[in-house]
Write an enzyme that holds these catalytic residues in place. Structure first.
Site, mmCIF file in Angstrom:
data_model
loop_
_atom_site.group_PDB
_atom_site.id
_atom_site.type_symbol
_atom_site.label_atom_id
_atom_site.label_comp_id
_atom_site.label_asym_id
_atom_site.label_seq_id
_atom_site.Cartn_x
_atom_site.Cartn_y
_atom_site.Cartn_z
ATOM 1 N N LYS B 92 0.819 -1.203 0.000
ATOM 2 C CA LYS B 92 0.000 0.000 0.000
ATOM 3 C C LYS B 92 0.862 1.267 0.000
ATOM 4 O O LYS B 92 0.552 2.238 -0.681
ATOM 5 C CB LYS B 92 -0.909 -0.035 1.232
ATOM 6 C CG LYS B 92 -2.205 0.710 1.049
ATOM 7 C CD LYS B 92 -3.072 0.614 2.302
ATOM 8 C CE LYS B 92 -3.647 -0.778 2.490
ATOM 9 N NZ LYS B 92 -4.438 -0.906 3.733
ATOM 10 N N LYS B 167 24.281 -15.281 -24.969
ATOM 11 C CA LYS B 167 22.894 -15.224 -24.516
ATOM 12 C C LYS B 167 21.967 -14.868 -25.664
ATOM 13 O O LYS B 167 22.301 -14.089 -26.554
ATOM 14 C CB LYS B 167 22.721 -14.235 -23.363
ATOM 15 C CG LYS B 167 22.812 -12.766 -23.738
ATOM 16 C CD LYS B 167 22.386 -11.840 -22.586
ATOM 17 C CE LYS B 167 20.936 -11.423 -22.656
ATOM 18 N NZ LYS B 167 20.573 -10.575 -23.785
ATOM 19 N N ASP B 168 20.754 -15.427 -25.587
ATOM 20 C CA ASP B 168 19.680 -15.044 -26.491
ATOM 21 C C ASP B 168 19.345 -13.569 -26.326
ATOM 22 O O ASP B 168 19.582 -12.980 -25.266
ATOM 23 C CB ASP B 168 18.403 -15.840 -26.144
ATOM 24 C CG ASP B 168 18.253 -17.118 -26.957
ATOM 25 O OD1 ASP B 168 18.996 -17.286 -27.939
ATOM 26 O OD2 ASP B 168 17.385 -17.936 -26.602
ATOM 27 N N ASP B 169 18.749 -13.002 -27.349
ATOM 28 C CA ASP B 169 18.110 -11.707 -27.206
ATOM 29 C C ASP B 169 16.882 -11.914 -26.313
ATOM 30 O O ASP B 169 16.145 -12.881 -26.481
ATOM 31 C CB ASP B 169 17.691 -11.209 -28.595
ATOM 32 C CG ASP B 169 17.390 -9.717 -28.602
ATOM 33 O OD1 ASP B 169 17.058 -9.166 -27.538
ATOM 34 O OD2 ASP B 169 17.481 -9.105 -29.672
ATOM 35 N N GLY B 331 26.788 -0.701 -24.178
ATOM 36 C CA GLY B 331 27.863 0.249 -24.430
ATOM 37 C C GLY B 331 29.256 -0.283 -24.138
ATOM 38 O O GLY B 331 30.203 0.488 -24.032
ATOM 39 N N GLY B 353 27.348 -6.663 -27.093
ATOM 40 C CA GLY B 353 26.556 -6.971 -28.287
ATOM 41 C C GLY B 353 27.188 -6.237 -29.454
ATOM 42 O O GLY B 353 27.996 -6.787 -30.192
#
Lengths: 404, 404
Positions: B92, B167-169, B331, B353
């Site tokens: 809450k 790793k997979d996307d 990056g 990547g």
């Protein structure tokens, strides 16, 4: 090409919003585009996100700017579940600067995976036999540490006030004193008794808690014990868990979604997920029959426009699933009933905790004051006038004030 | 009395923070206190929340104030699962004004329900046979719409570069071209082949997606097909689902947590859940062996102090479960490797990547440039010096720059 469209509000004083929109449309789907050879582009075209619209606005502060950006995501890219939808439209980019997810337009293709609420507004009304007025709900108060007798006593006092629904406190978990089957049995038994007195049917929403993989079985045991509704802290578990419970053919009771943790998503202006998406659209497609959210009237408040936007999503004819019942909560007292009806119409639950238990004549009188306020409002009689003949309502207006 | 302590940062220029703290401690546990009769207080004492500390600070802007408030919640009030914890400490009140959950101190009693990561840093190192350097991970890029041959080709090019993990996307869901079993089979088969060339073992984290109740079975099928790691969008499903997968005795592979949607929680200053709790502590107790989060180096950034606070939670000896591997992401290029080592130590995954696929000599060379950068950094040789004899590293430094 069938697609779901997400709307973002992006705040940036410098950005080229059209370029930003393109980078989202490409980056969150095929990854790269301009550098692809033509043959590859032909193959990937059906997976490519689309910039549907970009509207740039001046902000309040001088020099500040924001944009409402709509991006279409091809349905072929993701599966028919809310985790896949959210990861697609707000996975990585939720972390990329000042960006808030403010809208979703879901395709019929995507919605084919979503049966929606099993009962919805009409179904709940049918269960209660109440079709011509707002419903009245009472919330258990200070239940941690109560034993079965104390819980039963509090239930009866609420029920005798004439409420239509009673809900567990959302912080009541499995505990030795009042585990779910035990409290369902005693509350439902008490409801049968009080129905003889009040002539009103009663739904009791028992809080469904514990480990995810055990929820279905716990729900079934509660239903076996007589449960006729369930309360669920959806955001603590994920929408998909609600989706699975709500579409389970063996769970034939309404499910009430609690907004626990919702503030972590919707409160910030520049980040997160807007309340109408979070507590309106996604709760409804996941199958919530009733949805609680902070009312605009109390101390824990949400702006009125956001409340009405949630209601619109819960009621909207744009989605081809049953409508969910809005339950604006917190700070509700009998004097607010006419305003609630003006704001929400009569397809609403008037929901009170302190406004019932805190009544100077006690919990039972607290419920009655609300019943009287609803009667008066439905007959368009001013509350103060109606209170002249109804002492519980009068006492409530005296301490909390009347219609504003 | 055993309790878990939550820390909140509350922003309010007017509030009496001590009063506010008491209202949280009472309101989120027993509900009311001062009005209770003594006998009732005696019975409820063990359920009552405790104000542990209140530190009031002046804000940056004149007249602004905030407070760090620590509240203890008796363990007896809630069950040993993360939904119960979160609903108790931030249900809450997440909706009640400007409040951010910034810390959790979890009791051994609560932690008894949490086996933690099955592998952790040491277990992952054992699987790979790499104990003396940071690990290197490559991310599939632009995989939506790829067929099995294209996927396999991209896998091999990454693997030949000498990475430890692929790793997979996270936006790759179940699809007709490359469903999880099919892609696991072809990637693991490709890994066996490339291991002959590189001499390096390889973990491939396949993205586990779909409906919640089917995740366990899908994970088992992927493991049967050879999967030796899993990627999971934890926040789209809820921590408890990770907790169940990670503590499942049949799932004997490391689980990598993706931070999808995390920005909706941690980005706002005044609301939500701070990154070290969200992506550090909760991911670790739920059982993530590796945790991705936005690095401080790229375009999607998180401040360095927050990154280090996440790392501290993942590595901390305060929790009696295995340590999780931090994976600062986005990056990352080879020139950053020495800085990553300075910031994180060597128990880190260098994850790239674009920094691999975007290498001017191709993906394979992109991996090699990172391998060379890690070699140089571990030998304390300046990258520019090492690059004189290593053309892939030289090419990388030429386009992305070197050590800063």
């Amino acid at each position: 090409m069938s697609q779901c469209i997400a709307t973002y509000r992006i705040y940036d004083d410098q950005a080229d919003f059209h370029k930003k929109a393109t980078s989202i449309a490409v980056g969150m789907t095929v990854g790269s585009w301009t550098e692809l050879p033509q043959a590859k582009r032909d193959a990937m075209q059906k997976h490519l996100g689309e910039v549907v619209s970009v509207e740039v606005h001046e902000g309040w502060e001088p020099g500040s700017r924001y944009a409402d950006v709509r991006i279409g995501y091809p349905d072929i890219n993701f599966s028919r579940d809310i985790p896949a939808l959210l990861v697609t439209v707000f996975g990585k980019i939720s972390m990329d600067g000042r960006i808030k997810l403010t809208g979703l337009e879901l395709s019929p293709e995507f919605m084919s995976g979503f049966p929606g609420p099993k009962f919805g507004i009409d179904g709940i009304r049918d269960l209660l036999g109440v079709h011509n007025r707002p419903l009245l709900m009472s919330i258990f108060k200070s239940v941690i540490g109560l034993n079965a007798d104390e819980l039963r006593d509090q239930f009866i006092r609420q029920a005798l006030g004439g409420v239509d629904l009673i809900k567990d406190d959302e912080i009541l978990f499995e505990n030795e004193l009042t585990p779910i089957e035990k409290r369902v049995k005693l509350c439902i038994e008490a409801a049968r008794e009080t129905e003889q007195t009040t002539g009103r049917k009663l739904l009791y929403a028992a809080n469904l808690t514990g480990r995810t993989s055990g929820l279905r079985e716990r729900a079934l045991r509660a239903i076996d014990a007589g449960a006729n509704a369930l309360l669920f802290n959806v955001l603590a578990y994920g929408y998909d868990v609600l989706h699975e419970l709500a579409s389970d053919p063996d769970i034939q009771v309404p499910i009430m979604a609690h907004p626990s943790m919702a503030g972590a998503f919707y409160q910030a202006q520049h980040y997160g997920i807007a309340a109408p998406v979070l507590l309106g659209q996604l709760m409804r497609i996941a199958g919530a029959d009733l949805v609680l959210f902070p009312s605009p009237y109390g101390s824990v408040t949400m702006p009125r426009e956001e409340n009405l936007a949630i209601r619109n999503e819960l009621h909207s004819a744009k989605l081809d699933v049953k409508r969910s019942m809005p339950v604006p909560s917190a700070g509700i007292h009998p004097g607010l009933v006419p305003r609630i009806l003006r704001d929400f119409g009569s397809d609403v639950v008037v929901n009170a905790g302190g406004g019932i238990h805190g009544h100077p004549m006690g919990t039972e009188a607290g419920g009655r004051a609300f019943v009287q306020a609803i009667d008066a409002a439905m007959k368009s009689i001013p509350l103060t006038e109606y209170a002249e003949q109804h002492q519980e309502l009068k006492a409530a207006l005296d301490i909390w004030g009347g219609e504003v």
